[in-house]
Design a protein around this motif. Structure first.
Motif, PDB file in Angstrom:
ATOM      1  N   TRP A 225       0.848  -1.188   0.000  1.00  0.00           N
ATOM      2  CA  TRP A 225       0.000   0.000   0.000  1.00  0.00           C
ATOM      3  C   TRP A 225       0.888   1.245   0.000  1.00  0.00           C
ATOM      4  N   THR A 226       0.278   2.374  -0.280  1.00  0.00           N
ATOM      5  CA  THR A 226       0.958   3.659  -0.127  1.00  0.00           C
ATOM      6  C   THR A 226       0.225   4.443   0.943  1.00  0.00           C
ATOM      7  N   LEU A 227       0.885   4.661   2.074  1.00  0.00           N
ATOM      8  CA  LEU A 227       0.279   5.390   3.183  1.00  0.00           C
ATOM      9  C   LEU A 227       0.619   6.871   3.050  1.00  0.00           C
ATOM     10  N   PRO A 228      -0.366   7.753   3.123  1.00  0.00           N
ATOM     11  CA  PRO A 228      -0.112   9.187   2.956  1.00  0.00           C
ATOM     12  C   PRO A 228       0.782   9.736   4.065  1.00  0.00           C
ATOM     13  N   VAL A 229       1.846  10.421   3.668  1.00  0.00           N
ATOM     14  CA  VAL A 229       2.808  10.911   4.657  1.00  0.00           C
ATOM     15  C   VAL A 229       2.314  12.171   5.375  1.00  0.00           C
ATOM     16  N   ASP A 230       1.242  12.765   4.869  1.00  0.00           N
ATOM     17  CA  ASP A 230       0.739  13.999   5.494  1.00  0.00           C
ATOM     18  C   ASP A 230      -0.502  13.751   6.349  1.00  0.00           C
ATOM     19  N   ALA A 231      -0.788  12.489   6.658  1.00  0.00           N
ATOM     20  CA  ALA A 231      -1.956  12.162   7.483  1.00  0.00           C
ATOM     21  C   ALA A 231      -1.496  11.844   8.907  1.00  0.00           C
ATOM     22  N   TRP A 232      -2.136  12.456   9.903  1.00  0.00           N
ATOM     23  CA  TRP A 232      -1.719  12.277  11.298  1.00  0.00           C
ATOM     24  C   TRP A 232      -1.814  10.826  11.730  1.00  0.00           C
ATOM     25  N   TRP A 233      -2.848  10.114  11.231  1.00  0.00           N
ATOM     26  CA  TRP A 233      -3.061   8.749  11.661  1.00  0.00           C
ATOM     27  C   TRP A 233      -1.957   7.820  11.142  1.00  0.00           C
ATOM     28  N   VAL A 234      -1.337   8.179  10.003  1.00  0.00           N
ATOM     29  CA  VAL A 234      -0.218   7.390   9.497  1.00  0.00           C
ATOM     30  C   VAL A 234       0.990   7.545  10.411  1.00  0.00           C
ATOM     31  N   TRP A 235       1.214   8.768  10.896  1.00  0.00           N
ATOM     32  CA  TRP A 235       2.311   8.991  11.836  1.00  0.00           C
ATOM     33  C   TRP A 235       2.057   8.248  13.150  1.00  0.00           C
ATOM     34  N   ALA A 236       0.796   8.218  13.576  1.00  0.00           N
ATOM     35  CA  ALA A 236       0.457   7.475  14.799  1.00  0.00           C
ATOM     36  C   ALA A 236       0.706   5.980  14.596  1.00  0.00           C
ATOM     37  N   LEU A 237       0.276   5.451  13.460  1.00  0.00           N
ATOM     38  CA  LEU A 237       0.533   4.048  13.154  1.00  0.00           C
ATOM     39  C   LEU A 237       2.024   3.759  13.063  1.00  0.00           C
ATOM     40  N   CYS A 238       2.764   4.702  12.480  1.00  0.00           N
ATOM     41  CA  CYS A 238       4.211   4.538  12.335  1.00  0.00           C
ATOM     42  C   CYS A 238       4.881   4.466  13.706  1.00  0.00           C
ATOM     43  N   PHE A 239       4.394   5.271  14.637  1.00  0.00           N
ATOM     44  CA  PHE A 239       4.937   5.241  15.996  1.00  0.00           C
ATOM     45  C   PHE A 239       4.756   3.862  16.623  1.00  0.00           C
ATOM     46  N   PHE A 240       3.536   3.313  16.550  1.00  0.00           N
ATOM     47  CA  PHE A 240       3.274   2.002  17.141  1.00  0.00           C
ATOM     48  C   PHE A 240       4.034   0.897  16.400  1.00  0.00           C
ATOM     49  N   ALA A 241       4.110   0.999  15.069  1.00  0.00           N
ATOM     50  CA  ALA A 241       4.826  -0.002  14.280  1.00  0.00           C
ATOM     51  C   ALA A 241       6.317  -0.001  14.617  1.00  0.00           C
ATOM     52  N   ASP A 242       6.880   1.191  14.745  1.00  0.00           N
ATOM     53  CA  ASP A 242       8.296   1.291  15.103  1.00  0.00           C
ATOM     54  C   ASP A 242       8.540   0.740  16.505  1.00  0.00           C
ATOM     55  N   ASP A 243       7.662   1.084  17.447  1.00  0.00           N
ATOM     56  CA  ASP A 243       7.868   0.647  18.828  1.00  0.00           C
ATOM     57  C   ASP A 243       7.744  -0.863  18.955  1.00  0.00           C
ATOM     58  N   LEU A 244       6.822  -1.459  18.212  1.00  0.00           N
ATOM     59  CA  LEU A 244       6.689  -2.917  18.213  1.00  0.00           C
ATOM     60  C   LEU A 244       7.922  -3.562  17.580  1.00  0.00           C
ATOM     61  N   SER A 245       8.412  -2.962  16.500  1.00  0.00           N
ATOM     62  CA  SER A 245       9.624  -3.477  15.852  1.00  0.00           C
ATOM     63  C   SER A 245      10.805  -3.409  16.805  1.00  0.00           C
ATOM     64  N   TYR A 246      10.899  -2.295  17.532  1.00  0.00           N
ATOM     65  CA  TYR A 246      11.996  -2.151  18.488  1.00  0.00           C
ATOM     66  C   TYR A 246      11.897  -3.210  19.580  1.00  0.00           C
ATOM     67  N   TYR A 247      10.696  -3.466  20.056  1.00  0.00           N
ATOM     68  CA  TYR A 247      10.529  -4.481  21.110  1.00  0.00           C
ATOM     69  C   TYR A 247      11.119  -5.818  20.660  1.00  0.00           C
ATOM     70  N   TRP A 248      10.749  -6.258  19.444  1.00  0.00           N
ATOM     71  CA  TRP A 248      11.208  -7.572  18.995  1.00  0.00           C
ATOM     72  C   TRP A 248      12.689  -7.565  18.641  1.00  0.00           C
ATOM     73  N   PHE A 249      13.180  -6.453  18.092  1.00  0.00           N
ATOM     74  CA  PHE A 249      14.625  -6.336  17.881  1.00  0.00           C
ATOM     75  C   PHE A 249      15.357  -6.463  19.213  1.00  0.00           C
ATOM     76  N   HIS A 250      14.868  -5.767  20.235  1.00  0.00           N
ATOM     77  CA  HIS A 250      15.516  -5.741  21.537  1.00  0.00           C
ATOM     78  C   HIS A 250      15.435  -7.113  22.209  1.00  0.00           C
ATOM     79  N   ARG A 251      14.274  -7.720  22.128  1.00  0.00           N
ATOM     80  CA  ARG A 251      14.105  -9.035  22.756  1.00  0.00           C
ATOM     81  C   ARG A 251      15.001 -10.077  22.097  1.00  0.00           C
ATOM     82  N   ILE A 252      15.018 -10.100  20.785  1.00  0.00           N
ATOM     83  CA  ILE A 252      15.836 -11.090  20.076  1.00  0.00           C
ATOM     84  C   ILE A 252      17.317 -10.795  20.277  1.00  0.00           C
ATOM     85  N   SER A 253      17.669  -9.528  20.494  1.00  0.00           N
ATOM     86  CA  SER A 253      19.058  -9.180  20.780  1.00  0.00           C
ATOM     87  C   SER A 253      19.528  -9.761  22.103  1.00  0.00           C
ATOM     88  N   HIS A 254      18.596 -10.126  22.972  1.00  0.00           N
ATOM     89  CA  HIS A 254      18.930 -10.800  24.228  1.00  0.00           C
ATOM     90  C   HIS A 254      18.808 -12.319  24.103  1.00  0.00           C
TER      91      HIS A 254
END
Length: 296
Positions: free
Chosen positions: A73-102
């Protein structure tokens, strides 16, 4: 999209001021939160990590941009909800990166640098690896451009997460209000994560939101003051030795190994794994402790 500001670079003066302020506060309070050689090593490791990050940023952007050309898909970069989704997606990605790093020694070899200090203060936040690009830590975010997040959004949100995590590396802040502790990562939660105590091992992998640890069963509350550092002290403040300490351990174990299967286990089993049982992973040690408690 237009270039986003380099917020990590902009945050450096604030990081410096906070480290100085905390150091003065700890000194006046007679606390041993800072040790000069350790702090110097943290800063050198942080500067080295920053240089490597700058040098590799172009390659990372090219890789993410290539993935973005294959997006579903193409998510609009000027939509607030896309930035909100990006925040949660990044934080979830970080969790699994961090967990697997241990949980995977190949990734732990890089991440262990951040845990190797026996102090706990703001300067520890910048004690970062020089080999994260080599181990492939960026791969944990590969799915985001594929589902439509612009690569520059992904990189920007990674910086937001790292900036947030600076303030949780302190003993000068106790507990936040209960509602905040329930949702966000805090100094209390992260002190547990940096503890080398048996009861605290492999817990609280959160970046910004502690909800992932609560959801995936890796949350442990702070009930006593942790002992910081690795389970075995590295015994050095030399930043070069710190940066490659676990890699040297892996090389030693690989030289002693026999057979491809053992070599792969050394690289990809959790830290502490051994073919002869001479050392144990956290999970194995806890299972052994449970058997002892129950008399099994």
């Amino acid at each position: 999209m237009n270039d986003l500001p380099n917020i990590m670079l902009a945050a450096l003066p604030a990081f410096t001021v906070l480290m100085l302020a905390e150091g003065i506060y700890a000194w006046r309070a007679g606390r041993g939160d800072y040790r000069a050689p350790d702090t110097a090593a943290n800063i050198v490791l942080g500067l080295g990590s920053m240089v490597i990050g700058v040098l590799s940023a172009g390659a990372m952007l090219l890789f993410l941009s290539w993935l973005y050309t294959h997006r579903v898909w193409t998510l609009p970069v000027d939509a607030w909800w896309v930035w909100a989704l990006c925040f949660f997606a990044d934080d979830l990605s970080y969790y699994w990166f961090h967990r697997i790093s241990h949980e995977v020694r190949w990734f732990w070899a890089s991440h262990s640098v951040h845990h190797s200090s026996e102090q706990y203060n703001f300067s520890v936040a910048v004690r970062q690896t020089w080999t994260g690009v080599i181990t492939g830590s960026f791969l944990f975010w590969f799915w985001m451009p594929l589902v439509g997040f612009h690569p520059k959004m992904v990189l920007f949100m990674q910086s937001v997460s790292l900036i947030y995590q600076f303030w949780i590396h302190t003993q000068s802040i106790g507990r936040m209000p209960s509602w905040f502790e329930a949702v966000f990562n805090t100094p209390s939660h992260h002190r547990v994560h940096h503890g080398s105590d048996f009861d605290y091992l492999d817990a609280n992998y959160a970046g910004t939101l502690i909800i992932w640890d609560r959801l995936f069963g890796s949350y442990i509350p702070e009930t006593f003051k942790p002992k910081y550092g690795l389970t075995s002290s590295i015994g050095t403040d030399n930043p070069i030795r710190i940066a490659f300490y676990e890699w040297r351990n892996i090389a030693r174990d690989l030289r002693k190994s026999r057979g491809l299967s053992t070599m792969l286990n050394i690289l990809f089993q959790p830290p502490g794994w051994s073919a002869d049982g001479s050392s144990m992973t956290t999970r194995q040690a806890r299972a052994a402790a449970r058997r002892k408690d129950t008399g099994a």
